[in-house]
Design a protein around this motif. Structure first.
Motif, PDB file in Angstrom:
ATOM      1  N   ARG A  27      24.953  27.357  54.132  1.00 37.13           N
ATOM      2  CA  ARG A  27      23.768  27.143  54.963  1.00 37.13           C
ATOM      3  C   ARG A  27      22.544  27.647  54.212  1.00 37.13           C
ATOM      4  N   LEU A  28      22.334  27.056  53.037  1.00 38.16           N
ATOM      5  CA  LEU A  28      21.266  27.497  52.154  1.00 38.16           C
ATOM      6  C   LEU A  28      19.891  27.286  52.778  1.00 38.16           C
ATOM      7  N   ASP A  29      19.797  26.338  53.700  1.00 37.76           N
ATOM      8  CA  ASP A  29      18.549  26.107  54.418  1.00 37.76           C
ATOM      9  C   ASP A  29      18.157  27.298  55.287  1.00 37.76           C
ATOM     10  N   MET A  30      19.122  28.110  55.669  1.00 36.52           N
ATOM     11  CA  MET A  30      18.865  29.264  56.529  1.00 36.52           C
ATOM     12  C   MET A  30      18.404  30.496  55.757  1.00 36.52           C
ATOM     13  N   LEU A  31      18.595  30.513  54.447  1.00 40.13           N
ATOM     14  CA  LEU A  31      18.243  31.702  53.671  1.00 40.13           C
ATOM     15  C   LEU A  31      16.767  32.048  53.814  1.00 40.13           C
ATOM     16  N   SER A  32      15.901  31.079  53.639  1.00 45.41           N
ATOM     17  CA  SER A  32      14.461  31.360  53.739  1.00 45.41           C
ATOM     18  C   SER A  32      14.067  31.742  55.158  1.00 45.41           C
ATOM     19  N   VAL A  33      14.730  31.180  56.153  1.00 45.25           N
ATOM     20  CA  VAL A  33      14.455  31.528  57.549  1.00 45.25           C
ATOM     21  C   VAL A  33      14.818  32.989  57.797  1.00 45.25           C
ATOM     22  N   LEU A  34      16.006  33.383  57.340  1.00 47.88           N
ATOM     23  CA  LEU A  34      16.442  34.770  57.527  1.00 47.88           C
ATOM     24  C   LEU A  34      15.536  35.750  56.790  1.00 47.88           C
ATOM     25  N   ASN A  60      29.478  29.673  42.646  1.00 47.37           N
ATOM     26  CA  ASN A  60      28.682  28.853  43.550  1.00 47.37           C
ATOM     27  C   ASN A  60      27.230  28.901  43.069  1.00 47.37           C
ATOM     28  N   THR A  61      26.930  28.049  42.101  1.00 45.88           N
ATOM     29  CA  THR A  61      25.595  28.073  41.496  1.00 45.88           C
ATOM     30  C   THR A  61      24.502  27.661  42.476  1.00 45.88           C
ATOM     31  N   ALA A  62      24.815  26.772  43.408  1.00 46.04           N
ATOM     32  CA  ALA A  62      23.805  26.354  44.383  1.00 46.04           C
ATOM     33  C   ALA A  62      23.387  27.532  45.249  1.00 46.04           C
ATOM     34  N   ALA A  63      24.353  28.315  45.720  1.00 47.02           N
ATOM     35  CA  ALA A  63      24.042  29.487  46.545  1.00 47.02           C
ATOM     36  C   ALA A  63      23.331  30.549  45.711  1.00 47.02           C
ATOM     37  N   ALA A  64      23.793  30.777  44.491  1.00 48.33           N
ATOM     38  CA  ALA A  64      23.156  31.773  43.624  1.00 48.33           C
ATOM     39  C   ALA A  64      21.703  31.392  43.354  1.00 48.33           C
ATOM     40  N   ASP A  65      21.455  30.135  43.043  1.00 49.72           N
ATOM     41  CA  ASP A  65      20.084  29.676  42.791  1.00 49.72           C
ATOM     42  C   ASP A  65      19.220  29.822  44.039  1.00 49.72           C
ATOM     43  N   ALA A  66      19.772  29.453  45.196  1.00 51.52           N
ATOM     44  CA  ALA A  66      19.021  29.548  46.453  1.00 51.52           C
ATOM     45  C   ALA A  66      18.709  31.001  46.783  1.00 51.52           C
ATOM     46  N   LEU A  67      19.652  31.897  46.543  1.00 48.74           N
ATOM     47  CA  LEU A  67      19.409  33.318  46.787  1.00 48.74           C
ATOM     48  C   LEU A  67      18.332  33.854  45.857  1.00 48.74           C
ATOM     49  N   ARG A  68      18.360  33.441  44.611  1.00 50.14           N
ATOM     50  CA  ARG A  68      17.312  33.871  43.676  1.00 50.14           C
ATOM     51  C   ARG A  68      15.946  33.357  44.118  1.00 50.14           C
ATOM     52  N   GLN A  69      15.913  32.142  44.640  1.00 53.46           N
ATOM     53  CA  GLN A  69      14.642  31.555  45.096  1.00 53.46           C
ATOM     54  C   GLN A  69      14.023  32.328  46.243  1.00 53.46           C
ATOM     55  N   VAL A  70      14.859  32.989  47.054  1.00 51.84           N
ATOM     56  CA  VAL A  70      14.305  33.775  48.165  1.00 51.84           C
ATOM     57  C   VAL A  70      14.166  35.245  47.803  1.00 51.84           C
ATOM     58  N   GLY A  71      14.389  35.586  46.507  1.00 43.62           N
ATOM     59  CA  GLY A  71      14.097  36.918  46.039  1.00 43.62           C
ATOM     60  C   GLY A  71      15.261  37.808  45.672  1.00 43.62           C
ATOM     61  N   ALA A  72      16.485  37.305  45.737  1.00 41.78           N
ATOM     62  CA  ALA A  72      17.638  38.136  45.360  1.00 41.78           C
ATOM     63  C   ALA A  72      17.593  38.444  43.873  1.00 41.78           C
ATOM     64  N   THR A  73      17.821  39.702  43.556  1.00 42.15           N
ATOM     65  CA  THR A  73      17.814  40.124  42.146  1.00 42.15           C
ATOM     66  C   THR A  73      19.100  40.825  41.746  1.00 42.15           C
TER      67      THR A  73
END
Length: 74
Positions: A27-34, A60-73
């Motif tokens: 549910r990568l669409d929810m990451l930015s919402v959360l 899971n590169t899609a999830a890793a990329d999405a997490l990085r986009q919302v600031g995960a380091t």
């Protein structure tokens, strides 16, 4: 959960949050919402891991990329 008025980083017994479940179940669409509601993108679960580390370990590169986009380091 957003309408339930509970803490955004509420955890289960394993220390997992809504953000980690969103990443795990695609549910990568929810990451930015959360994150917009205050979720900690670098939250460490009971095993000492983060959602980003989990995504990387599962290749899971899609999830890793999405997490990085919302600031995960971590």
């Amino acid at each position: 959960m957003l309408g339930a008025h509970c803490p955004i980083d509420q955890t289960n017994n394993a220390g997992e949050t809504a953000l980690s479940f969103a990443a795990l179940f695609g549910r990568l669409d929810m990451l930015s919402v959360l994150v917009a509601h205050g979720a900690n993108v670098n939250h460490v679960d009971a095993r000492g891991g983060t959602a980003l580390q989990m995504a990387i370990s599962q290749h899971n590169t899609a999830a890793a990329d999405a997490l990085r986009q919302v600031g995960a380091t971590q």
